[in-house]
Design an enzyme around this catalytic site. Structure first.
Site, PDB file in Angstrom:
ATOM      1  N   ASP A 143      -1.090   1.096 -13.725  1.00 44.90           N
ATOM      2  CA  ASP A 143      -0.305   1.547 -12.576  1.00 44.90           C
ATOM      3  C   ASP A 143      -0.194   3.067 -12.468  1.00 44.90           C
ATOM      4  O   ASP A 143       0.176   3.739 -13.440  1.00 44.90           O
ATOM      5  CB  ASP A 143       1.126   1.028 -12.681  1.00 44.90           C
ATOM      6  CG  ASP A 143       1.208  -0.466 -12.884  1.00 44.90           C
ATOM      7  OD1 ASP A 143       0.173  -1.134 -12.972  1.00 44.90           O
ATOM      8  OD2 ASP A 143       2.349  -0.964 -12.960  1.00 44.90           O
ATOM      9  N   GLU A 163       6.732  -6.266  -8.451  1.00 49.37           N
ATOM     10  CA  GLU A 163       6.578  -5.047  -9.238  1.00 49.37           C
ATOM     11  C   GLU A 163       6.324  -3.869  -8.296  1.00 49.37           C
ATOM     12  O   GLU A 163       5.936  -4.036  -7.140  1.00 49.37           O
ATOM     13  CB  GLU A 163       5.412  -5.167 -10.228  1.00 49.37           C
ATOM     14  CG  GLU A 163       5.606  -6.254 -11.273  1.00 49.37           C
ATOM     15  CD  GLU A 163       4.528  -6.247 -12.347  1.00 49.37           C
ATOM     16  OE1 GLU A 163       4.909  -6.317 -13.528  1.00 49.37           O
ATOM     17  OE2 GLU A 163       3.330  -6.171 -12.000  1.00 49.37           O
TER      18      GLU A 163
END
Length: 429
Positions: free
Chosen positions: A16, A190
């Site tokens: 990420d 998320e």
């Protein structure tokens, strides 16, 4: 092979993007990083900087796991006024601290830098926000000028909902409101993002709420709602959820809130990966790459709005154009496909790995085949305007497909081994 114009670390695991911020002439890209190997684990923040979003310099990791917390995803801001008491223009990171020794527990923590992100200090009063939960993560923070405070959007991951908080000092946070599930597909939320975007062709703006869904959502899992934000609550438009990338490998994208281009468009970047299979890819010393940065805006569509994405020019200006009638094309190339024509495009390398793009009317399918790693075999499908042209951004390790309106994106990684693609192209019904 390493990608030619996408960022990848010199070694170890990347996932990420985190803490995207611009300061003192540098675009900062922080990201989930394992300093010790190619598998997910020991999560810390890697760090790279760029003067132009095209050429990246990898720096030493910024925030490292310690005996208390792994450093999960989050965001960063420049505290120009020194509201946190850490100095004017301090770079402040808000991240999820995940307990490493003990029962599962996630809370939001703060760290800061006063030397443009080169050295970091973790706040002694961490955590700054704690609900005593196992799955409470990925704070995205920005300054909201209208309400003169910092806003945080953060997810209750297993409950598929997001919470909005406000703060005047980045340390004490007040809960403001909730963004509920609202019928979103899949499970495990998320990496949320709440951002104001220009509406093209008007002087208006609208807000986008984006969240990534780990399992069960269409495409890569990136879902978005447009709507309004009044400093307390996000009110979605009636159009419902959009799938923001129809491929399998565009996840956890967040944005640099500033600076914006002349049209008021911010830029974001995503991880070209998928937790369903990323850890099973063959080892090669490094694992994971970022998408090309994309400029963001909204366009009117019927009674609603759709996200428009456009490749950041500085990131791709050196990518050569390739011709459809060529027998081979370079590993890194830009390929334009005309609208209004049914076609089949098959691309392979010497090891037989293939990408096949088929377009028939308003239907698009991109098939990935890999005889070495069959778990990568996949077909990603989308609908599009039959008259729209497409552009393929090919690189060693990925393909990004965008239509000419920018409202269709499809990102997939692959495992190319050679220096060139072989090309097979057929038109007709």
């Amino acid at each position: 092979m390493r990608p030619r114009y996408h960022f990848a670390p010199a070694a170890n695991w990347l996932s990420d993007p985190n803490g995207l911020v611009h300061h003192a002439g540098e675009w900062h890209l922080f990201y989930q990083y394992n300093p010790f190997g190619e598998d997910w684990g020991h999560m810390s923040w890697g760090h790279a900087v760029s003067p132009d979003l095209g050429a990246w310099e990898e720096l030493p990791p910024a925030l490292l796991e310690d005996e208390r917390h792994a450093i999960f995803s989050g965001s960063a801001v420049i505290d120009h006024a020194g509201s946190a008491g850490l100095g004017r223009d301090a770079m402040v990171a808000l991240y999820t601290g995940a307990v490493v020794n003990g029962p599962a527990h996630q809370s939001q923590c703060l760290a800061w830098s006063t030397d443009n992100g080169r050295n970091w200090h973790k706040f002694d009063g961490n955590p700054v926000l704690d609900r005593q939960m196992e799955d409470f993560r990925d704070p995205n923070v920005f300054w909201h000028a209208a309400s003169q405070r910092w806003i945080m959007v953060v997810v209750l991951s297993n409950e598929q909902r997001a919470l909005l908080y406000g703060s005047t000092d980045l340390k004490a946070w007040e809960e403001l409101s909730e963004i509920p599930t609202l019928g979103a597909a899949g499970e495990i939320w998320e990496c949320p993002l709440l951002i104001e975007l220009p509406v093209e062709g008007t002087g208006a703006t609208r807000w986008l709420f984006k969240v990534d869904v780990l399992r069960g959502a269409p495409g890569s899992g990136a879902l978005g709602l447009t709507g309004t934000f009044d400093g307390i609550r996000f009110t979605p438009d009636a159009g419902g959820w959009q799938v923001l990338d129809m491929g399998s490998d565009f996840y956890a994208a967040i944005a640099w809130q500033e600076p914006r281009d002349a049209a008021g468009r911010p830029v974001w970047i995503g991880w070209m990966g998928n937790h369903a299979y990323q850890g099973r890819l063959p080892q090669q010393g490094w694992r994971g790459a970022m998408s090309v940065p994309r400029r963001l805006s909204l366009v009117r569509s019927g009674n609603g709005y759709r996200l428009r994405q456009e490749q950041e020019p500085a990131a791709v200006r050196a990518v050569p154009a390739a011709a459809l009638d060529a027998a081979t094309i370079p590993a890194a190339a830009r390929l334009a496909l005309p609208g209004g024509t049914d076609l089949t495009l098959a691309i392979g390398d010497a090891d037989g790995r293939l990408l096949v793009l088929e377009r028939q009317g308003d239907r698009l399918a991109v098939t990935r085949r890999d005889p070495v790693s069959p778990f990568l075999d996949m077909v990603c499908r989308a609908q599009l305007d039959p008259a729209c042209a497409l552009t393929l951004w090919l690189d060693a390790g990925s393909v990004e497909v965008l239509d000419e309106t920018g409202t269709l994106a499809l990102t997939m990684q692959h495992r190319m081994a050679g220096e060139h693609w072989s090309l097979r192209y057929r038109t007709g019904a």
